[in-house]
Design an enzyme around this catalytic site. Structure first.
Site, PDB file in Angstrom:
ATOM      1  CG  ASN A  24      -3.248  10.177   7.722  1.00  0.00           C
ATOM      2  OD1 ASN A  24      -3.493  10.730   8.795  1.00  0.00           O
ATOM      3  ND2 ASN A  24      -3.575   8.920   7.475  1.00  0.00           N
ATOM      4  CG  ASP A 117      -7.020   6.483  15.314  1.00  0.00           C
ATOM      5  OD1 ASP A 117      -7.727   7.126  16.115  1.00  0.00           O
ATOM      6  OD2 ASP A 117      -7.035   6.658  14.096  1.00  0.00           O
TER       7      ASP A 117
HETATM    8  C1  UD1 Z   1      -0.001   6.144   9.107  1.00  0.00           C
HETATM    9  C2  UD1 Z   1      -1.370   6.766   9.183  1.00  0.00           C
HETATM   10  C3  UD1 Z   1      -2.429   5.730   9.577  1.00  0.00           C
HETATM   11  C4  UD1 Z   1      -2.365   4.532   8.658  1.00  0.00           C
HETATM   12  C5  UD1 Z   1      -0.943   3.982   8.582  1.00  0.00           C
HETATM   13  C6  UD1 Z   1      -0.793   2.865   7.570  1.00  0.00           C
HETATM   14  C7  UD1 Z   1      -0.845   9.017   9.894  1.00  0.00           C
HETATM   15  C8  UD1 Z   1      -0.948  10.041  10.964  1.00  0.00           C
HETATM   16  N1  UD1 Z   1      -1.352   7.822  10.184  1.00  0.00           N
HETATM   17  O1  UD1 Z   1       0.335   5.711  10.421  1.00  0.00           O
HETATM   18  O2  UD1 Z   1      -3.705   6.362   9.473  1.00  0.00           O
HETATM   19  O3  UD1 Z   1      -3.222   3.536   9.167  1.00  0.00           O
HETATM   20  O4  UD1 Z   1      -0.036   5.039   8.195  1.00  0.00           O
HETATM   21  O5  UD1 Z   1      -1.238   3.269   6.332  1.00  0.00           O
HETATM   22  O6  UD1 Z   1      -0.366   9.272   8.795  1.00  0.00           O
HETATM   23  N2  UD1 Z   1       5.953  -0.073  12.221  1.00  0.00           N
HETATM   24  C9  UD1 Z   1       6.998  -0.672  12.900  1.00  0.00           C
HETATM   25  N3  UD1 Z   1       8.065   0.116  13.262  1.00  0.00           N
HETATM   26  C10 UD1 Z   1       8.144   1.441  12.958  1.00  0.00           C
HETATM   27  C11 UD1 Z   1       7.058   2.032  12.254  1.00  0.00           C
HETATM   28  C12 UD1 Z   1       5.977   1.246  11.900  1.00  0.00           C
HETATM   29  O7  UD1 Z   1       6.979  -1.867  13.177  1.00  0.00           O
HETATM   30  O8  UD1 Z   1       9.134   2.082  13.292  1.00  0.00           O
HETATM   31  C13 UD1 Z   1       4.800  -0.922  11.792  1.00  0.00           C
HETATM   32  C14 UD1 Z   1       3.503  -0.540  12.491  1.00  0.00           C
HETATM   33  O9  UD1 Z   1       3.364  -1.177  13.721  1.00  0.00           O
HETATM   34  C15 UD1 Z   1       2.472  -0.993  11.462  1.00  0.00           C
HETATM   35  C16 UD1 Z   1       3.166  -0.767  10.130  1.00  0.00           C
HETATM   36  O10 UD1 Z   1       4.561  -0.669  10.425  1.00  0.00           O
HETATM   37  O11 UD1 Z   1       2.222  -2.365  11.610  1.00  0.00           O
HETATM   38  C17 UD1 Z   1       2.716   0.481   9.400  1.00  0.00           C
HETATM   39  O12 UD1 Z   1       2.915   1.610  10.202  1.00  0.00           O
HETATM   40  P1  UD1 Z   1       3.144   3.059   9.572  1.00  0.00           P
HETATM   41  O13 UD1 Z   1       3.046   2.998   8.093  1.00  0.00           O
HETATM   42  O14 UD1 Z   1       4.395   3.609  10.175  1.00  0.00           O
HETATM   43  O15 UD1 Z   1       1.902   3.843  10.126  1.00  0.00           O
HETATM   44  P2  UD1 Z   1       1.836   5.307  10.757  1.00  0.00           P
HETATM   45  O16 UD1 Z   1       2.769   6.212  10.035  1.00  0.00           O
HETATM   46  O17 UD1 Z   1       1.911   5.242  12.234  1.00  0.00           O
END
Ligand code: UD1
Length: 424
Positions: A24, A117
């Protein structure tokens, strides 16, 4: 032809294992290379499927990428394409992290919605709102994020939730914006601090790395750099859980144990003896059956949602009852259905799961639904009577370099088998 693992139960893992660079982190660092014309070199890269996929994403916008063992060279041309919509985009989540650099550098981007995922709803509203605050338009059109700006300007941005991906995209756009951007409620994951370090090495001016307030003073241009990826704390934690579950003795190197403070504390509470070695690694020894512990997933420095399957798997063989609360990705509890096939006594109610530990799991065919669930099922198989078939192991190959080879070297017996599953 699909592949599965035959996991023979009853192993005790003993020995030393080295953790390499964080998935990541490396994928986002590769995206950051788009910000500077010239050749950026990234070392300590994990040899996992997602790295060549990300290389394909970068090639699709005009970069030359050379993967040389654990070193990746990315040569970014002066003229980049703003369209990142190749098929590779849909195969991993981190592909969305080209959005911020493309908008920062070109002031426009068409970026296909990412894959990755299937762990629950993964919207991009915070990514888009952040770019809008910086002065860009951002809409979803025909399966792509379409963003455009006359120029980017610094802004005060408050995130609703400390999203990892949104923090990264906003950061990578803001480094080339005019003026100062403050991102509040930013994600504090060590991988974000790693990107800040690399961006600063490239000439960016970011303050507050590793805290929830990132201050970014925009600069005109960045230059290429050479950067070493931090060790993968999720893989390090996987080995820690593997030791606890198999009543083993593992020394894990290449990862900063302070990135795992809460994880190691939980495992101490479960009965493990843990010794840490500065920022270099740790040893974990588990004598006897683990004791039940409760887990609550939260953004860093809370207990990582990526480790929730391991918390469930450990609880399944612990003495007593554990409550596990999932606050980040609701669909991650799908893993529990597979654990029940293995004889776990577990049930969910909303975003809580109650797991009553059993003495021994019982082998069965199980299906990995994502990277961490796949690794969790392998660890569970090591604690089950008989031979557990773990299917859809391509998920595991996306995130764990040499997983099976390492496990077998440490005392497990696992075979990779190429056949079709019998689902009749
Ligand atoms: C990254 C990691 C993943 C990890 C996650 C949380 C990578 C490639 N993946 O995913 O392995 O499980 O962090 O630690 O680095 N959300 C919104 N709106 C947005 C963005 C996010 O509602 O615009 C929500 C998501 O649905 C989720 C939460 O915020 O419930 C966390 O998401 P986020 O931290 O953005 O995860 P990723 O970056 O996708």
């Amino acid at each position: 032809m699909s592949e599965h693992f035959d996991v023979h139960g009853g192993a005790r893992l003993v020995g030393e294992v080295e953790v390499v660079g964080a998935k990541n982190s490396v994928l986002k660092l590769m995206a950051a290379a788009l910000l500077a014309e010239g050749t950026t070199t990234i070392t300590n890269c994990p040899q996992i499927l997602d790295v060549p996929l990300m290389a394909d994403v970068l090639r699709s916008v005009g970069c030359d990428v050379v993967l040389d063992g654990d070193t990746t060279h990315i040569t970014t041309p002066s003229e980049l394409s703003h369209r990142a919509d190749s098929p590779a985009m849909g195969k991993l989540r981190a592909s969305v992290c080209v959005l911020g650099p493309l908008v920062g550098r070109l002031k426009k981007a068409v970026v296909a919605l990412p894959g990755g995922d299937a762990i629950g709803s993964r919207p991009l509203d915070m990514h888009q709102n952040g770019l809008r605050k910086l002065g860009a338009t951002s809409n979803i059109e025909h399966g792509c994020v379409v963003a455009e700006a006359d120029g980017l300007h610094g802004a005060q941005i408050w995130l609703d939730f400390p999203s990892v991906g949104a923090t990264e995209n906003i950061l990578m756009a803001a480094v080339l914006a005019e003026g100062t951007t403050v991102i509040d409620n930013a994600a504090r994951e060590p991988e974000i601090a790693d990107i800040c370090t690399m961006l600063n090495e490239m000439g960016a001016r970011i303050e507050g790395a590793g805290t929830s307030t990132l201050t970014v003073h925009g600069v005109d241009r960045l230059h290429p750099t050479q950067h070493r990826v931090i060790g993968d704390r999720i893989v390090g934690a996987t080995w820690a859980f593997a030791a606890a579950m198999t009543r083993g003795d593992l020394t894990v190197t290449g990862v900063n144990p302070h990135h795992l403070d809460l994880v190691l504390e939980k495992l101490r509470l479960a009965g493990a003896e843990v010794t840490t070695y500065d920022d270099k690694g740790f040893r974990i020894v588990q004598d006897g059956r683990p004791q039940s512990v409760d887990f609550v997933t939260l953004p860093y420095p809370g207990f990582a949602t990526d480790l929730q399957p391991f918390a469930v798997a450990l609880s399944s063989v612990s003495e007593g009852t554990s409550m596990i609360t999932e606050n980040v990705y609701e669909a991650r509890f799908r893993f529990i259905e597979e654990m029940v096939r293995l004889g776990a006594d577990a049930r969910t109610d909303g975003h809580h799961a109650v797991v009553r530990g059993v003495e021994r799991l019982s082998s069965a065919p199980v299906w990995a639904s994502d990277i961490r669930a796949g690794a969790g099922l392998v660890l569970a198989g090591l604690c089950a009577d008989g031979v557990t078939e773990v299917w859809d192991v391509f998920h595991i190959d996306r995130g764990y370099p040499h997983f099976l080879e390492n496990l077998n070297r440490l005392g497990a017996r696992i075979d990779r088998v190429a056949t079709e599953p019998d689902r009749s």
